[in-house]
Design an enzyme around this catalytic site. Structure first.
Site, PDB file in Angstrom:
ATOM      1  N   TYR A   1      25.656  51.537  57.179  1.00  0.00           N
ATOM      2  CA  TYR A   1      27.085  51.703  56.915  1.00  0.00           C
ATOM      3  C   TYR A   1      27.380  53.178  56.603  1.00  0.00           C
ATOM      4  O   TYR A   1      28.300  53.777  57.137  1.00  0.00           O
ATOM      5  CB  TYR A   1      27.492  50.816  55.742  1.00  0.00           C
ATOM      6  CG  TYR A   1      28.934  50.983  55.314  1.00  0.00           C
ATOM      7  CD1 TYR A   1      29.932  50.188  55.865  1.00  0.00           C
ATOM      8  CD2 TYR A   1      29.293  51.921  54.363  1.00  0.00           C
ATOM      9  CE1 TYR A   1      31.255  50.330  55.483  1.00  0.00           C
ATOM     10  CE2 TYR A   1      30.613  52.080  53.973  1.00  0.00           C
ATOM     11  CZ  TYR A   1      31.582  51.276  54.539  1.00  0.00           C
ATOM     12  OH  TYR A   1      32.882  51.437  54.146  1.00  0.00           O
ATOM     13  N   ASP A   2      26.567  53.741  55.741  1.00  0.00           N
ATOM     14  CA  ASP A   2      26.758  55.138  55.360  1.00  0.00           C
ATOM     15  C   ASP A   2      26.630  56.067  56.567  1.00  0.00           C
ATOM     16  O   ASP A   2      27.325  57.070  56.665  1.00  0.00           O
ATOM     17  CB  ASP A   2      25.736  55.551  54.294  1.00  0.00           C
ATOM     18  CG  ASP A   2      26.100  54.956  52.940  1.00  0.00           C
ATOM     19  OD1 ASP A   2      27.248  54.505  52.786  1.00  0.00           O
ATOM     20  OD2 ASP A   2      25.231  54.940  52.049  1.00  0.00           O
TER      21      ASP A   2
ATOM     22  N   LYS B   1      50.053  26.482  40.208  1.00  0.00           N
ATOM     23  CA  LYS B   1      51.211  26.790  41.055  1.00  0.00           C
ATOM     24  C   LYS B   1      51.566  25.590  41.920  1.00  0.00           C
ATOM     25  O   LYS B   1      50.653  24.917  42.438  1.00  0.00           O
ATOM     26  CB  LYS B   1      50.880  27.951  42.002  1.00  0.00           C
ATOM     27  CG  LYS B   1      50.525  29.225  41.301  1.00  0.00           C
ATOM     28  CD  LYS B   1      50.065  30.306  42.253  1.00  0.00           C
ATOM     29  CE  LYS B   1      49.702  31.527  41.421  1.00  0.00           C
ATOM     30  NZ  LYS B   1      49.137  32.611  42.198  1.00  0.00           N
TER      31      LYS B   1
ATOM     32  N   LYS C   1      42.847  32.742  36.276  1.00  0.00           N
ATOM     33  CA  LYS C   1      43.781  33.787  35.846  1.00  0.00           C
ATOM     34  C   LYS C   1      42.953  35.019  35.515  1.00  0.00           C
ATOM     35  O   LYS C   1      42.171  35.018  34.561  1.00  0.00           O
ATOM     36  CB  LYS C   1      44.573  33.325  34.632  1.00  0.00           C
ATOM     37  CG  LYS C   1      45.610  34.340  34.188  1.00  0.00           C
ATOM     38  CD  LYS C   1      46.479  33.758  33.086  1.00  0.00           C
ATOM     39  CE  LYS C   1      47.576  34.713  32.677  1.00  0.00           C
ATOM     40  NZ  LYS C   1      47.097  36.030  32.276  1.00  0.00           N
TER      41      LYS C   1
ATOM     42  N   GLU D   1      45.710  41.424  41.336  1.00  0.00           N
ATOM     43  CA  GLU D   1      45.218  41.971  40.084  1.00  0.00           C
ATOM     44  C   GLU D   1      44.083  42.947  40.365  1.00  0.00           C
ATOM     45  O   GLU D   1      43.153  42.625  41.100  1.00  0.00           O
ATOM     46  CB  GLU D   1      44.681  40.779  39.271  1.00  0.00           C
ATOM     47  CG  GLU D   1      44.788  40.927  37.807  1.00  0.00           C
ATOM     48  CD  GLU D   1      46.177  40.635  37.245  1.00  0.00           C
ATOM     49  OE1 GLU D   1      47.115  40.308  38.011  1.00  0.00           O
ATOM     50  OE2 GLU D   1      46.312  40.758  36.024  1.00  0.00           O
TER      51      GLU D   1
HETATM   52  S1  IVH Z   1      50.811  34.454  39.981  1.00  0.00           S
HETATM   53  C1  IVH Z   1      55.658  35.218  39.525  1.00  0.00           C
HETATM   54  N1  IVH Z   1      48.231  34.158  39.850  1.00  0.00           N
HETATM   55  O1  IVH Z   1      48.897  37.042  34.944  1.00  0.00           O
HETATM   56  C2  IVH Z   1      54.354  35.589  38.909  1.00  0.00           C
HETATM   57  N2  IVH Z   1      49.235  35.700  38.357  1.00  0.00           N
HETATM   58  O2  IVH Z   1      50.443  36.309  32.593  1.00  0.00           O
HETATM   59  C3  IVH Z   1      53.242  35.294  39.844  1.00  0.00           C
HETATM   60  N3  IVH Z   1      47.634  36.874  36.908  1.00  0.00           N
HETATM   61  O3  IVH Z   1      51.931  38.462  35.966  1.00  0.00           O
HETATM   62  C4  IVH Z   1      51.938  35.547  39.234  1.00  0.00           C
HETATM   63  N4  IVH Z   1      45.839  35.908  37.699  1.00  0.00           N
HETATM   64  O4  IVH Z   1      49.624  39.714  36.490  1.00  0.00           O
HETATM   65  C5  IVH Z   1      49.290  34.796  39.343  1.00  0.00           C
HETATM   66  N5  IVH Z   1      45.934  33.792  39.906  1.00  0.00           N
HETATM   67  C6  IVH Z   1      46.999  34.437  39.392  1.00  0.00           C
HETATM   68  C7  IVH Z   1      46.881  35.394  38.365  1.00  0.00           C
HETATM   69  C8  IVH Z   1      48.028  36.001  37.861  1.00  0.00           C
HETATM   70  C9  IVH Z   1      46.310  36.794  36.836  1.00  0.00           C
HETATM   71  C10 IVH Z   1      48.436  37.756  36.048  1.00  0.00           C
HETATM   72  C11 IVH Z   1      49.650  38.340  36.719  1.00  0.00           C
HETATM   73  C12 IVH Z   1      50.789  37.697  35.991  1.00  0.00           C
HETATM   74  C13 IVH Z   1      50.210  37.464  34.640  1.00  0.00           C
HETATM   75  C14 IVH Z   1      50.945  36.428  33.864  1.00  0.00           C
END
Ligand code: IVH
Length: 696
Positions: free
Chosen positions: A41-42, A292, A120, A177
């Site tokens: 790769y390098d 979600k 998260k 993130e």
């Molecule tokens: S969805 C409309 N999914 O956690 C907001 N957020 O405490 C949609 N975060 O603002 C965000 N993992 O910065 C989403 N799998 C994930 C996430 C995530 C981390 C963060 C994000 C959010 C905050 C809320």
């Protein structure tokens, strides 16, 4: 005469190389299924750099060579988000998740829906904008309406594509993130402590701090990564969240390593426990799960409150903490003499391991938290491996606790501590102190340094205490007979150690430099210096200007190198190591890797060297020589009277180099500054580097 390095051929080749590099990036970062080695790769990247250097008009902003930008920024531009970046409602209670589901059901009346559960990530939210597949902007959340333009910093993250695959929408704003990997965080903090800098409290702070750096070259050194999970503006619609995720992957963007689709909230509740169990398997800190609604077309019906959407909610796990007794505060000596206070704890169970020690970072930190010996303290796992003392349980104080006195502890150990201007850490003044010497020898012999098998801590103890070793150079004067006089050594083990010490003389320059223990110079910087200067003598000649001009070195490290080499002691040590026969040149066998991954076929006769000699040069530089031309051949070197092989190369559209072009290639390769190349190599190899961290 065909000159393959004309501009048209070069354009074709750069484009091909970029496509190849992108494909390999994707295989490596997104699909975790690399097809080539880091070396290969390098070599591709290096070849691209060579071409772009020669034909500067071919450089494009999305070229993989452009990840680490030039000059530091003056500040960050404020950018308005096209679609606001709102946050999520948080809860620690499963009952509230059931209530959340109740609200969703009510709002959707009879409509069917399902859920997706994702980890998260505890990082820093980011929004990337791609137009016609090209990364045009990266913006932090800021206040949700406007954020900072951190594009130059984001481009240094190698898993983030600069160009998406062809099927990506014309406009794609993707949200996710940025995080600092947990292993990388632990290593970075060790290095900072060594350098006398403040340690970061946790990976999220370290990540946020990194993104705020104005110099992308600094950011490139930080172990950052990113995953994506949502959308801002987009010219395509996705029916479900699951479809969005799989499309993001197709475009070349990384998503979380795992997610679940669940029909019922009850399933989510069960999966949340399973997710918590998986916590330590993720490269990022995970502080909960995000639930979600899967059907994106229902988002409009569900709507949002001012702060957060009604179609998603975050469930947070309680941070893992434990209470225990702080029995004692000891001092650990780092490889370059930094004195780090360490909490000796009554063993306590925390996230599946027994914790006995925790870092207290430095004296100021102890004062700030008012930590005293005999306190009941709360410990938390900050990174993967380093537990930290979060706070004192003051209500449990009995009055018998004693404040920590750094000076007194040092005195008891016969250590004179000194503090350098601008640093928070104390350092040991006398580098010949037996404790320091033991630490240095152990480090000198460690795997990332001189790699002397059999020279661990306990043997080092004996060598210093009983054989009175005073310097790493003394190792090379040691005899088997001396070792045989020590307890634990028999004929065979003594012989082996002497052999291992002898063999270490052939270690490459980068390791030797690392082993010297130059303050601020870790394994990465040592490699950069070795590549740049090629020999210790050349490095010794360098002045501050030369040093700080090297990418990834900078003025602080540069000054530290100068100070180190200016000392008479260092000079004496170097001369003794030199006399012992330790390798001070780029690589013991002259082997380098600029041509790694490239296959050459040699044909015809050349004036300046024979085919055999040319073959040797290629191999010495890591390339491969083959006898027949195929589509896997990268170059056919055609001298005078080249015959069928040249013809075959023409048929297969393989690049043909005449003698002067071949020499030019060798010359170019040699003259290419290795700096940006190294940044890549270091980051791609990071996972494999032995951890040079402290002893937790
Ligand atoms: S969805 C409309 N999914 O956690 C907001 N957020 O405490 C949609 N975060 O603002 C965000 N993992 O910065 C989403 N799998 C994930 C996430 C995530 C981390 C963060 C994000 C959010 C905050 C809320």
């Amino acid at each position: 005469m065909s000159n393959p390095l004309n501009s048209t051929a070069a354009r074709k080749e750069t484009e091909k190389l970029r496509t190849e590099i992108e494909r390999h990036n994707r295989l490596y970062y997104v699909e975790a299924a690399p097809e080539i080695s880091d070396r290969e790769y390098d070599a591709l990247l290096k070849r691209l750099e060579v071409l772009e250097k020669q034909f500067s008009e071919l450089v494009t902003p999305d070229s993989p060579t452009q990840r680490v930008g030039g000059e530091p920024l003056k500040g960050f531009q404020n950018v308005r988000h096209t679609v606001p970046m709102i946050s999520l409602a948080n809860t620690y209670s499963k009952d509230e998740l059931v209530e959340f589901d109740g609200r969703v059901r009510k709002l959707l009346s009879d409509t069917e829906y399902t859920y997706v559960l994702e980890p998260k990530i505890d990082g820093v939210a980011i929004s990337l904008r791609y137009e016609d597949g090209l990364l045009v902007r990266a913006v932090t959340r800021g206040d949700g309406t406007t954020g900072d333009d951190v594009t130059a910093n984001i481009k240094t993250i190698r898993s983030i594509p600069l160009r998406l695959s062809k099927d990506a929408p014309d406009v794609l704003e993707v949200r996710g993130e940025v995080y600092m990997t947990r292993n990388g965080f632990a290593k970075l903090n060790d290095e900072r402590q060594e350098a006398g800098l403040d340690a970061f409290a946790n990976p999220r702070n370290a990540c946020a701090g990194s993104l705020k750096q104005l110099d992308p070259r600094e950011v490139a050194k930080r172990p950052l990564d990113a995953v994506f999970y949502g959308l801002g503006e987009c010219s395509t619609n996705f029916e479900t969240h699951e479809q969005l995720l799989s499309s993001l992957t197709n475009y070349g963007l990384r998503i979380t390593p795992q997610y679940w689709s669940c029909a019922e909230i009850s399933e989510i509740l069960a999966k949340l426990d399973a997710l918590e169990e998986m916590k330590s398997s993720f490269p990022f800190e995970m502080d909960g799960g995000v639930i979600k609604v899967n059907q994106r077309d229902l988002y409009e019906t569900l709507g949002s409150t001012a702060k957060s959407p009604r179609w998603a909610v975050a469930y947070k796990y309680e941070p893992e903490q434990a209470e225990t007794l702080l029995k004692e505060i000891t001092i650990q000596i780092g490889r370059t003499g930094v004195l780090t206070p360490v909490a000796e704890l009554e063993p306590v169970q925390l996230s599946g391991t027994v914790v006995k020690r925790a870092t207290l970072h430095n004296e100021d930190e102890i004062k700030r938290k008012d930590i005293r010996i005999g306190d009941r303290v709360i410990v938390e796992k900050a990174g993967e491996i380093i537990p930290a003392v979060v706070r004192v349980v003051t209500e449990k104080r009995t009055g018998k606790e004693t404040p920590f006195d750094m000076q007194a502890v040092c005195k008891a150990l016969d250590i004179a501590p000194v503090k350098r201007e601008g640093e928070v850490a104390w350092r040991i003044a006398d580098l010949h102190h037996p404790a320091m010497l033991k630490r240095w020898l152990t480090y000198f012999a460690s795997r990332g340094a001189m790699d002397i098998a059999g020279l661990g801590e306990s043997v080092v103890e004996q060598l210093v205490d009983e054989l009175d070793l005073k310097s790493p150079a003394d190792l090379y004067d040691m005899t088997k007979e001396q070792l045989l006089g020590l307890e634990r050594f028999a004929e065979k083990s003594a012989q082996n150690l002497i052999h291992a010490i002898e063999a270490s003389k052939q270690q490459p320059l980068a390791r030797v430099l690392f082993a010297l223990g130059i303050p601020h110079v870790g394994a990465g910087a040592a490699r950069i210096l070795a590549d740049h200067f090629g020999s210790l003598d050349a490095l010794l000649e360098a002045d501050l200007e030369t040093l700080q001009d090297i990418r990834d070195i900078g003025p602080i490290v540069g000054q530290s190198i100068l100070d180190f080499f200016a000392s008479d002691e260092t000079r004496r040590l170097i001369e003794r190591l030199r006399a012992a026969g330790v390798n001070f040149a780029q690589s013991a066998g002259g082997q380098t890797d600029e041509l790694a991954g490239l296959t050459f076929v040699l044909t015809g006769t050349m004036e300046s060297m024979t085919r055999e000699e040319a073959g040797e040069v290629i191999q010495q530089r890591g390339g491969t020589v083959s006898s027949s031309v195929s589509k896997n051949t990268d170059y056919v070197v055609a001298g005078e009277k080249a015959g069928s092989k040249r013809k075959k190369a023409e048929e297969l559209d393989v690049k043909i180099l005449d003698e002067s072009a071949f020499l030019e290639l060798l010359g170019n390769v040699e003259a290419t500054p290795p700096s940006s190349q190294n940044a890549t190599r270091t980051s791609r190899l990071q996972k494999k580097d032995p951890d040079q961290g402290e002893l937790f």
